[in-house]
Scaffold this motif. Structure first.
Motif, PDB file in Angstrom:
ATOM      1  N   LEU A 157      36.818 -24.779  -4.705  1.00 46.71           N
ATOM      2  CA  LEU A 157      38.111 -25.406  -4.929  1.00 46.71           C
ATOM      3  C   LEU A 157      38.901 -25.498  -3.630  1.00 46.71           C
ATOM      4  O   LEU A 157      38.847 -24.612  -2.787  1.00 46.71           O
ATOM      5  N   THR A 158      39.673 -26.579  -3.486  1.00 45.87           N
ATOM      6  CA  THR A 158      40.617 -26.691  -2.379  1.00 45.87           C
ATOM      7  C   THR A 158      42.047 -26.451  -2.841  1.00 45.87           C
ATOM      8  O   THR A 158      42.945 -26.323  -2.012  1.00 45.87           O
ATOM      9  N   GLU A 159      42.270 -26.402  -4.150  1.00 40.64           N
ATOM     10  CA  GLU A 159      43.577 -26.059  -4.695  1.00 40.64           C
ATOM     11  C   GLU A 159      43.357 -25.315  -6.002  1.00 40.64           C
ATOM     12  O   GLU A 159      42.433 -25.612  -6.756  1.00 40.64           O
ATOM     13  N   ASP A 160      44.204 -24.324  -6.264  1.00 37.28           N
ATOM     14  CA  ASP A 160      43.995 -23.496  -7.440  1.00 37.28           C
ATOM     15  C   ASP A 160      44.565 -24.165  -8.686  1.00 37.28           C
ATOM     16  O   ASP A 160      45.107 -25.272  -8.633  1.00 37.28           O
ATOM     17  N   ALA A 161      44.423 -23.485  -9.820  1.00 29.40           N
ATOM     18  CA  ALA A 161      44.831 -24.083 -11.091  1.00 29.40           C
ATOM     19  C   ALA A 161      46.337 -24.244 -11.200  1.00 29.40           C
ATOM     20  O   ALA A 161      46.812 -25.102 -11.951  1.00 29.40           O
ATOM     21  N   LEU A 162      47.102 -23.433 -10.476  1.00 24.48           N
ATOM     22  CA  LEU A 162      48.557 -23.584 -10.503  1.00 24.48           C
ATOM     23  C   LEU A 162      48.980 -24.852  -9.787  1.00 24.48           C
ATOM     24  O   LEU A 162      49.659 -25.715 -10.358  1.00 24.48           O
ATOM     25  N   TRP A 163      48.592 -24.991  -8.505  1.00 28.26           N
ATOM     26  CA  TRP A 163      49.029 -26.125  -7.694  1.00 28.26           C
ATOM     27  C   TRP A 163      48.266 -27.402  -8.026  1.00 28.26           C
ATOM     28  O   TRP A 163      48.777 -28.508  -7.804  1.00 28.26           O
ATOM     29  N   GLY A 164      47.049 -27.273  -8.547  1.00 25.60           N
ATOM     30  CA  GLY A 164      46.248 -28.458  -8.806  1.00 25.60           C
ATOM     31  C   GLY A 164      46.358 -29.014 -10.210  1.00 25.60           C
ATOM     32  O   GLY A 164      46.194 -30.216 -10.418  1.00 25.60           O
ATOM     33  N   LEU A 165      46.637 -28.142 -11.200  1.00 32.23           N
ATOM     34  CA  LEU A 165      46.656 -28.577 -12.596  1.00 32.23           C
ATOM     35  C   LEU A 165      47.992 -28.304 -13.286  1.00 32.23           C
ATOM     36  O   LEU A 165      48.649 -29.221 -13.780  1.00 32.23           O
ATOM     37  N   ALA A 166      48.388 -27.034 -13.332  1.00 36.03           N
ATOM     38  CA  ALA A 166      49.587 -26.663 -14.094  1.00 36.03           C
ATOM     39  C   ALA A 166      50.845 -27.342 -13.576  1.00 36.03           C
ATOM     40  O   ALA A 166      51.793 -27.570 -14.336  1.00 36.03           O
ATOM     41  N   ILE A 167      50.849 -27.698 -12.293  1.00 39.54           N
ATOM     42  CA  ILE A 167      52.051 -28.296 -11.715  1.00 39.54           C
ATOM     43  C   ILE A 167      52.418 -29.611 -12.402  1.00 39.54           C
ATOM     44  O   ILE A 167      53.593 -29.984 -12.470  1.00 39.54           O
ATOM     45  N   HIS A 168      51.428 -30.328 -12.951  1.00 40.05           N
ATOM     46  CA  HIS A 168      51.722 -31.557 -13.696  1.00 40.05           C
ATOM     47  C   HIS A 168      52.650 -31.257 -14.873  1.00 40.05           C
ATOM     48  O   HIS A 168      53.685 -31.905 -15.062  1.00 40.05           O
ATOM     49  N   ASP A 169      52.255 -30.273 -15.683  1.00 45.38           N
ATOM     50  CA  ASP A 169      53.013 -29.969 -16.897  1.00 45.38           C
ATOM     51  C   ASP A 169      54.298 -29.211 -16.591  1.00 45.38           C
ATOM     52  O   ASP A 169      55.304 -29.386 -17.282  1.00 45.38           O
ATOM     53  N   ALA A 190      40.820 -15.141 -10.999  1.00 45.61           N
ATOM     54  CA  ALA A 190      40.049 -15.626  -9.857  1.00 45.61           C
ATOM     55  C   ALA A 190      38.700 -14.926  -9.879  1.00 45.61           C
ATOM     56  O   ALA A 190      38.478 -13.949  -9.175  1.00 45.61           O
ATOM     57  N   THR A 191      37.806 -15.407 -10.708  1.00 43.95           N
ATOM     58  CA  THR A 191      36.518 -14.743 -10.896  1.00 43.95           C
ATOM     59  C   THR A 191      35.467 -15.212  -9.905  1.00 43.95           C
ATOM     60  O   THR A 191      34.480 -14.523  -9.674  1.00 43.95           O
ATOM     61  N   LEU A 192      35.669 -16.393  -9.317  1.00 43.66           N
ATOM     62  CA  LEU A 192      34.660 -16.961  -8.429  1.00 43.66           C
ATOM     63  C   LEU A 192      35.053 -16.883  -6.963  1.00 43.66           C
ATOM     64  O   LEU A 192      34.193 -16.767  -6.093  1.00 43.66           O
ATOM     65  N   THR A 193      36.355 -16.973  -6.681  1.00 38.16           N
ATOM     66  CA  THR A 193      36.835 -16.950  -5.304  1.00 38.16           C
ATOM     67  C   THR A 193      38.112 -16.130  -5.248  1.00 38.16           C
ATOM     68  O   THR A 193      39.060 -16.419  -5.977  1.00 38.16           O
ATOM     69  N   SER A 194      38.154 -15.115  -4.411  1.00 39.46           N
ATOM     70  CA  SER A 194      39.370 -14.325  -4.284  1.00 39.46           C
ATOM     71  C   SER A 194      40.484 -15.197  -3.721  1.00 39.46           C
ATOM     72  O   SER A 194      40.258 -16.064  -2.881  1.00 39.46           O
ATOM     73  N   ASN A 195      41.696 -14.980  -4.204  1.00 39.82           N
ATOM     74  CA  ASN A 195      42.886 -15.712  -3.767  1.00 39.82           C
ATOM     75  C   ASN A 195      42.863 -17.192  -4.137  1.00 39.82           C
ATOM     76  O   ASN A 195      43.642 -17.976  -3.611  1.00 39.82           O
ATOM     77  N   MET A 196      41.950 -17.589  -5.041  1.00 33.41           N
ATOM     78  CA  MET A 196      41.918 -18.976  -5.504  1.00 33.41           C
ATOM     79  C   MET A 196      41.714 -18.940  -7.016  1.00 33.41           C
ATOM     80  O   MET A 196      40.596 -18.873  -7.506  1.00 33.41           O
ATOM     81  N   THR A 197      42.820 -18.924  -7.757  1.00 33.91           N
ATOM     82  CA  THR A 197      42.749 -18.773  -9.209  1.00 33.91           C
ATOM     83  C   THR A 197      42.261 -20.062  -9.852  1.00 33.91           C
ATOM     84  O   THR A 197      42.870 -21.115  -9.692  1.00 33.91           O
ATOM     85  N   GLU A 198      41.168 -19.951 -10.607  1.00 33.89           N
ATOM     86  CA  GLU A 198      40.657 -21.138 -11.286  1.00 33.89           C
ATOM     87  C   GLU A 198      41.247 -21.301 -12.683  1.00 33.89           C
ATOM     88  O   GLU A 198      41.100 -22.355 -13.297  1.00 33.89           O
ATOM     89  N   THR A 199      41.943 -20.268 -13.192  1.00 33.26           N
ATOM     90  CA  THR A 199      42.569 -20.343 -14.509  1.00 33.26           C
ATOM     91  C   THR A 199      43.921 -19.643 -14.461  1.00 33.26           C
ATOM     92  O   THR A 199      44.040 -18.564 -13.870  1.00 33.26           O
ATOM     93  N   VAL A 200      44.941 -20.258 -15.068  1.00 34.38           N
ATOM     94  CA  VAL A 200      46.258 -19.625 -15.142  1.00 34.38           C
ATOM     95  C   VAL A 200      46.846 -19.812 -16.536  1.00 34.38           C
ATOM     96  O   VAL A 200      46.604 -20.813 -17.210  1.00 34.38           O
ATOM     97  N   TRP A 201      47.623 -18.804 -16.947  1.00 34.95           N
ATOM     98  CA  TRP A 201      48.428 -18.855 -18.162  1.00 34.95           C
ATOM     99  C   TRP A 201      49.874 -18.629 -17.730  1.00 34.95           C
ATOM    100  O   TRP A 201      50.181 -17.631 -17.063  1.00 34.95           O
ATOM    101  N   SER A 217      43.067 -24.760 -16.324  1.00 39.66           N
ATOM    102  CA  SER A 217      41.829 -24.160 -15.826  1.00 39.66           C
ATOM    103  C   SER A 217      40.896 -25.207 -15.237  1.00 39.66           C
ATOM    104  O   SER A 217      40.758 -26.313 -15.766  1.00 39.66           O
ATOM    105  N   TRP A 218      40.259 -24.820 -14.119  1.00 44.51           N
ATOM    106  CA  TRP A 218      39.167 -25.596 -13.547  1.00 44.51           C
ATOM    107  C   TRP A 218      37.818 -25.138 -14.103  1.00 44.51           C
ATOM    108  O   TRP A 218      36.811 -25.827 -13.928  1.00 44.51           O
ATOM    109  N   LEU A 219      37.794 -23.965 -14.722  1.00 46.89           N
ATOM    110  CA  LEU A 219      36.540 -23.375 -15.207  1.00 46.89           C
ATOM    111  C   LEU A 219      36.498 -23.543 -16.720  1.00 46.89           C
ATOM    112  O   LEU A 219      36.970 -22.695 -17.474  1.00 46.89           O
ATOM    113  N   THR A 220      35.959 -24.650 -17.172  1.00 50.04           N
ATOM    114  CA  THR A 220      36.049 -25.024 -18.581  1.00 50.04           C
ATOM    115  C   THR A 220      34.860 -25.905 -18.947  1.00 50.04           C
ATOM    116  O   THR A 220      34.325 -26.622 -18.091  1.00 50.04           O
TER     117      THR A 220
END
Length: 389
Positions: A157-169, A190-201, A217-220
């Motif tokens: 990922l180049t952007e995490d789930a917060l800045w890449g996805l959740a920011i829309h909503d 951040a199960t795959l990359t430290s400091n890069m969250t792929e899922t946020v609530w 989430s990017w991991l879906t």
């Protein structure tokens, strides 16, 4: 008039390429490796292609740039474009902190340049319809909002789930309610990359007790895009999961038996027709119109300060170590060794590494994947481009 340069031709950049070409305004396309896009060059032979940003900045015919590069590069490219006297349309996120965005806004204001951020949902007819329902009071007292935005990601990922996805909503929630939340909480994985969250609530509490819950989430296993608003007089569901977007109004309402016992009165859902408006096309048309007329666009970068402030606050909850005040910015993916000095106003971006004993001056910009040191001194006001060691 062909006076627009497009920076970046990835998946989203290619959509912008087609639109800008159709509008007859595309002058230049910049990409790090034009050879990689030889097929696109054949389809658009009249467009100039370059791997040299200086050609973009120094071409007087180019009045404005559209930035669709990876998110970590947005602030640096925006600053460079404004410094070169170009108007800017930058895809989200424009900046990763309110202070950073204010610096860019100041630069645009000083140079009297149009500066617009890309937040496509603000141009979606379904979002416009929901805003109308809220203004007209058709949902009654709003009780809560929930959203689900999941998209199988392209790793790394180049952007995490917060800045890449959740920011829309998050953006449309703030637009609907017109205020910042009183309380906010975020949990990230951040199960795959430290400091890069792929899922946020994300959970937010607004005045009058209105709640908002967002999942991204990017991991879906599949693509999910759904937004629900629930009020005392009605409910609405916006979905982009089918072949075309749908918007349904559920005229369910809360009724009180004997004035004490709540009861939900269920009624048949009403499909709300949506015009065949393409949000991205409407967004670009707004940018081009404002570039010609000098008017203010719907997503003027100044209007993005509230969402940038909220996203920054949530990001710091995910990474508490970033909360300690310091006069410079270091992206969470960058590594800073011991005995390193960093000057005020300096920005160090994704995956850079400052080795032991190095000194970085004031107001410097270090791009992605930059390695400095060990025991190297960088002066004030220096800019080191991406992938430099």
């Amino acid at each position: 008039m062909k006076d627009i340069a497009l920076l970046g031709v990835g998946r989203w950049g290619q959509k912008l390429l087609h639109l800008l070409h159709e509008e007859g305004v595309l002058h230049t396309v910049w990409t790090r490796n034009p050879v990689q896009y030889a097929d696109l060059q054949k389809r658009y032979p009249e467009v100039k292609w370059t791997a040299d940003l200086r050609q973009v900045w120094e071409t007087p015919e180019v009045r404005a740039v559209v930035i669709a590069t990876p998110a970590p590069t947005h602030p640096t490219l925006t600053e460079a474009a404004l410094q070169a006297g170009k108007a800017v349309f930058c895809e989200k996120p424009v900046a990763f902190s309110a202070a950073q965005l204010r610096q860019l806004l100041t630069l645009a204001t000083e140079r009297h340049l149009l500066f617009m951020g890309g937040h496509i949902l603000r141009y979606h007819p379904a979002i416009e319809k929901i805003q109308a329902l809220l203004r007209e009071g058709q949902l009654g007292q709003l009780l809560y909002l929930s959203s689900e935005r999941a998209n199988p990601g392209r790793f790394p990922l180049t952007e995490d789930a917060l800045w890449g996805l959740a920011i829309h909503d998050l953006t449309v929630v703030l637009d609907f309610l017109g205020t910042q939340p009183e309380k906010s909480h975020i949990h990230g994985q951040a199960t795959l990359t430290s400091n890069m969250t792929e899922t946020v609530w994300v959970h937010l509490t607004f005045p009058q007790g209105i709640q908002a819950h967002l999942f991204a989430s990017w991991l879906t296993p599949e693509r999910r895009r759904r937004l629900t608003l629930v009020g005392t007089e009605g409910m609405v569901v916006f979905s982009e999961e089918g072949p075309s977007p749908t918007l349904y109004l559920y005229p369910h309402r809360v009724e009180w038996r004997d004035g004490q016992t709540p009861q939900l009165s269920l009624k048949e859902a009403i499909p709300l027709p949506l015009p065949p408006t393409e949000p991205l096309r409407a967004e670009i048309a707004d940018f081009l119109r404002c570039l010609r007329t000098g008017e203010r666009p719907r997503t003027d970068a100044a209007s993005l300060l509230p969402i940038t402030q909220l996203a920054e606050k949530l990001h710091r909850q995910l990474f508490p170590e970033a909360e300690s005040p310091r006069p410079y910015f270091v992206h969470p993916t960058a590594l800073i060794d011991e005995e390193v000095e960093i000057g005020e106003g300096t920005r160090i971006w994704h995956f850079s590494h400052i080795l032991r004993g190095s000194r970085i001056g004031k107001n410097c910009v270090l791009g992605q994947n930059v390695v400095v040191g060990p025991f190297v001194r960088v002066g004030n006001h220096c800019k080191i481009q991406n992938n430099v060691s």
